[in-house]
Scaffold this motif. Structure first.
Motif, PDB file in Angstrom:
ATOM      1  N   MET A 108       0.825  -1.196   0.000  1.00 59.71           N
ATOM      2  CA  MET A 108       0.000   0.000   0.000  1.00 59.71           C
ATOM      3  C   MET A 108       0.866   1.255   0.000  1.00 59.71           C
ATOM      4  O   MET A 108       0.610   2.182  -0.719  1.00 59.71           O
ATOM      5  CB  MET A 108      -0.931  -0.039   1.214  1.00 59.71           C
ATOM      6  N   ALA A 109       1.885   1.253   0.839  1.00 63.12           N
ATOM      7  CA  ALA A 109       2.767   2.422   0.924  1.00 63.12           C
ATOM      8  C   ALA A 109       3.497   2.642  -0.396  1.00 63.12           C
ATOM      9  O   ALA A 109       3.726   3.773  -0.800  1.00 63.12           O
ATOM     10  CB  ALA A 109       3.753   2.262   2.061  1.00 63.12           C
ATOM     11  N   GLU A 110       3.854   1.537  -1.054  1.00 59.77           N
ATOM     12  CA  GLU A 110       4.545   1.661  -2.339  1.00 59.77           C
ATOM     13  C   GLU A 110       3.638   2.304  -3.367  1.00 59.77           C
ATOM     14  O   GLU A 110       4.079   3.120  -4.170  1.00 59.77           O
ATOM     15  CB  GLU A 110       5.008   0.290  -2.821  1.00 59.77           C
ATOM     16  N   GLU A 135       1.057  14.417   4.976  1.00 60.68           N
ATOM     17  CA  GLU A 135       0.205  13.242   5.172  1.00 60.68           C
ATOM     18  C   GLU A 135       0.956  11.962   4.825  1.00 60.68           C
ATOM     19  O   GLU A 135       0.841  10.952   5.535  1.00 60.68           O
ATOM     20  CB  GLU A 135      -1.069  13.358   4.334  1.00 60.68           C
ATOM     21  N   LEU A 136       1.738  11.963   3.761  1.00 61.62           N
ATOM     22  CA  LEU A 136       2.543  10.792   3.417  1.00 61.62           C
ATOM     23  C   LEU A 136       3.537  10.459   4.528  1.00 61.62           C
ATOM     24  O   LEU A 136       3.697   9.304   4.913  1.00 61.62           O
ATOM     25  CB  LEU A 136       3.297  11.014   2.105  1.00 61.62           C
ATOM     26  N   LEU A 137       4.197  11.483   5.041  1.00 67.05           N
ATOM     27  CA  LEU A 137       5.162  11.278   6.119  1.00 67.05           C
ATOM     28  C   LEU A 137       4.470  10.780   7.380  1.00 67.05           C
ATOM     29  O   LEU A 137       4.954   9.859   8.051  1.00 67.05           O
ATOM     30  CB  LEU A 137       5.921  12.571   6.397  1.00 67.05           C
ATOM     31  N   ARG A 138       3.294  11.339   7.688  1.00 68.01           N
ATOM     32  CA  ARG A 138       2.546  10.921   8.880  1.00 68.01           C
ATOM     33  C   ARG A 138       2.155   9.451   8.778  1.00 68.01           C
ATOM     34  O   ARG A 138       2.312   8.685   9.732  1.00 68.01           O
ATOM     35  CB  ARG A 138       1.290  11.786   9.048  1.00 68.01           C
ATOM     36  N   HIS A 184      -1.615  28.328  -3.356  1.00 68.31           N
ATOM     37  CA  HIS A 184      -2.546  27.278  -2.930  1.00 68.31           C
ATOM     38  C   HIS A 184      -2.005  25.897  -3.294  1.00 68.31           C
ATOM     39  O   HIS A 184      -2.096  24.958  -2.500  1.00 68.31           O
ATOM     40  CB  HIS A 184      -3.925  27.480  -3.551  1.00 68.31           C
ATOM     41  N   VAL A 185      -1.460  25.768  -4.487  1.00 72.96           N
ATOM     42  CA  VAL A 185      -0.880  24.493  -4.913  1.00 72.96           C
ATOM     43  C   VAL A 185       0.269  24.109  -3.993  1.00 72.96           C
ATOM     44  O   VAL A 185       0.388  22.950  -3.583  1.00 72.96           O
ATOM     45  CB  VAL A 185      -0.409  24.565  -6.385  1.00 72.96           C
ATOM     46  N   ASP A 186       1.098  25.076  -3.657  1.00 75.33           N
ATOM     47  CA  ASP A 186       2.211  24.820  -2.746  1.00 75.33           C
ATOM     48  C   ASP A 186       1.696  24.317  -1.399  1.00 75.33           C
ATOM     49  O   ASP A 186       2.240  23.368  -0.829  1.00 75.33           O
ATOM     50  CB  ASP A 186       3.038  26.093  -2.578  1.00 75.33           C
ATOM     51  N   ASP A 187       0.623  24.943  -0.901  1.00 78.09           N
ATOM     52  CA  ASP A 187       0.030  24.510   0.371  1.00 78.09           C
ATOM     53  C   ASP A 187      -0.500  23.078   0.279  1.00 78.09           C
ATOM     54  O   ASP A 187      -0.302  22.270   1.190  1.00 78.09           O
ATOM     55  CB  ASP A 187      -1.107  25.453   0.788  1.00 78.09           C
ATOM     56  N   VAL A 188      -1.175  22.771  -0.830  1.00 82.16           N
ATOM     57  CA  VAL A 188      -1.730  21.427  -1.012  1.00 82.16           C
ATOM     58  C   VAL A 188      -0.609  20.393  -1.065  1.00 82.16           C
ATOM     59  O   VAL A 188      -0.692  19.327  -0.443  1.00 82.16           O
ATOM     60  CB  VAL A 188      -2.601  21.359  -2.284  1.00 82.16           C
ATOM     61  N   LEU A 189       0.452  20.704  -1.800  1.00 81.95           N
ATOM     62  CA  LEU A 189       1.579  19.774  -1.889  1.00 81.95           C
ATOM     63  C   LEU A 189       2.256  19.594  -0.532  1.00 81.95           C
ATOM     64  O   LEU A 189       2.673  18.488  -0.187  1.00 81.95           O
ATOM     65  CB  LEU A 189       2.587  20.238  -2.936  1.00 81.95           C
ATOM     66  N   ASP A 190       2.362  20.678   0.240  1.00 83.40           N
ATOM     67  CA  ASP A 190       2.914  20.558   1.602  1.00 83.40           C
ATOM     68  C   ASP A 190       2.042  19.649   2.452  1.00 83.40           C
ATOM     69  O   ASP A 190       2.550  18.780   3.180  1.00 83.40           O
ATOM     70  CB  ASP A 190       3.031  21.931   2.261  1.00 83.40           C
ATOM     71  N   ASP A 191       0.714  19.845   2.374  1.00 85.89           N
ATOM     72  CA  ASP A 191      -0.206  19.003   3.142  1.00 85.89           C
ATOM     73  C   ASP A 191      -0.103  17.546   2.712  1.00 85.89           C
ATOM     74  O   ASP A 191      -0.117  16.640   3.550  1.00 85.89           O
ATOM     75  CB  ASP A 191      -1.656  19.492   2.977  1.00 85.89           C
ATOM     76  N   ALA A 225       2.106   6.887  -6.615  1.00 84.71           N
ATOM     77  CA  ALA A 225       1.085   7.882  -6.957  1.00 84.71           C
ATOM     78  C   ALA A 225       1.591   9.289  -6.674  1.00 84.71           C
ATOM     79  O   ALA A 225       1.376  10.212  -7.467  1.00 84.71           O
ATOM     80  CB  ALA A 225      -0.200   7.609  -6.178  1.00 84.71           C
ATOM     81  N   ALA A 226       2.275   9.457  -5.567  1.00 88.88           N
ATOM     82  CA  ALA A 226       2.822  10.768  -5.219  1.00 88.88           C
ATOM     83  C   ALA A 226       3.863  11.204  -6.239  1.00 88.88           C
ATOM     84  O   ALA A 226       3.884  12.366  -6.660  1.00 88.88           O
ATOM     85  CB  ALA A 226       3.438  10.737  -3.826  1.00 88.88           C
ATOM     86  N   GLN A 227       4.714  10.294  -6.655  1.00 90.80           N
ATOM     87  CA  GLN A 227       5.740  10.629  -7.636  1.00 90.80           C
ATOM     88  C   GLN A 227       5.106  11.046  -8.957  1.00 90.80           C
ATOM     89  O   GLN A 227       5.517  12.034  -9.562  1.00 90.80           O
ATOM     90  CB  GLN A 227       6.670   9.438  -7.869  1.00 90.80           C
TER      91      GLN A 227
END
Length: 82
Positions: free
Chosen positions: A1-3, A65-68, A54-61, A8-10
């Motif tokens: 799942m993490a993979e 979330e991925l790190l969390r 806004h895009v920068d904020d979304v990418l930070d979030d 997907a993130a990449q």
């Protein structure tokens, strides 16, 4: 799942970076016009800048979330090992 999430993130980041590069080229060209293109271009640039923030904020979030989730998964694995 993490993979899958990592893949997907990449893929999302590749698309976002590509789109951002195209937009920054437009911005660079618009900031130094050969002629005065008027108020409409200035308003467009201001809106584009707001969207970029806004895009920068979304990418930070999303990155947070991925790190969390990664840390949460590691903690679950540690509990099972103990």
């Amino acid at each position: 799942m993490a993979e899958f999430l990592t893949f997907a993130a990449q893929e999302m980041l590749i698309k976002v970076v590509s789109l951002a590069a195209q937009e920054f080229t437009v911005i660079r060209d618009a900031e130094h016009p050969k002629q005065d293109q008027g108020v409409a271009v200035k308003l467009w640039l201001e809106k584009l800048e707001v969207i970029a923030h806004h895009v920068d904020d979304v990418l930070d979030d999303y990155g947070y979330e991925l790190l969390r989730r990664k840390v949460e998964l590691q903690n679950q694995i540690k509990k099972k090992v103990q």
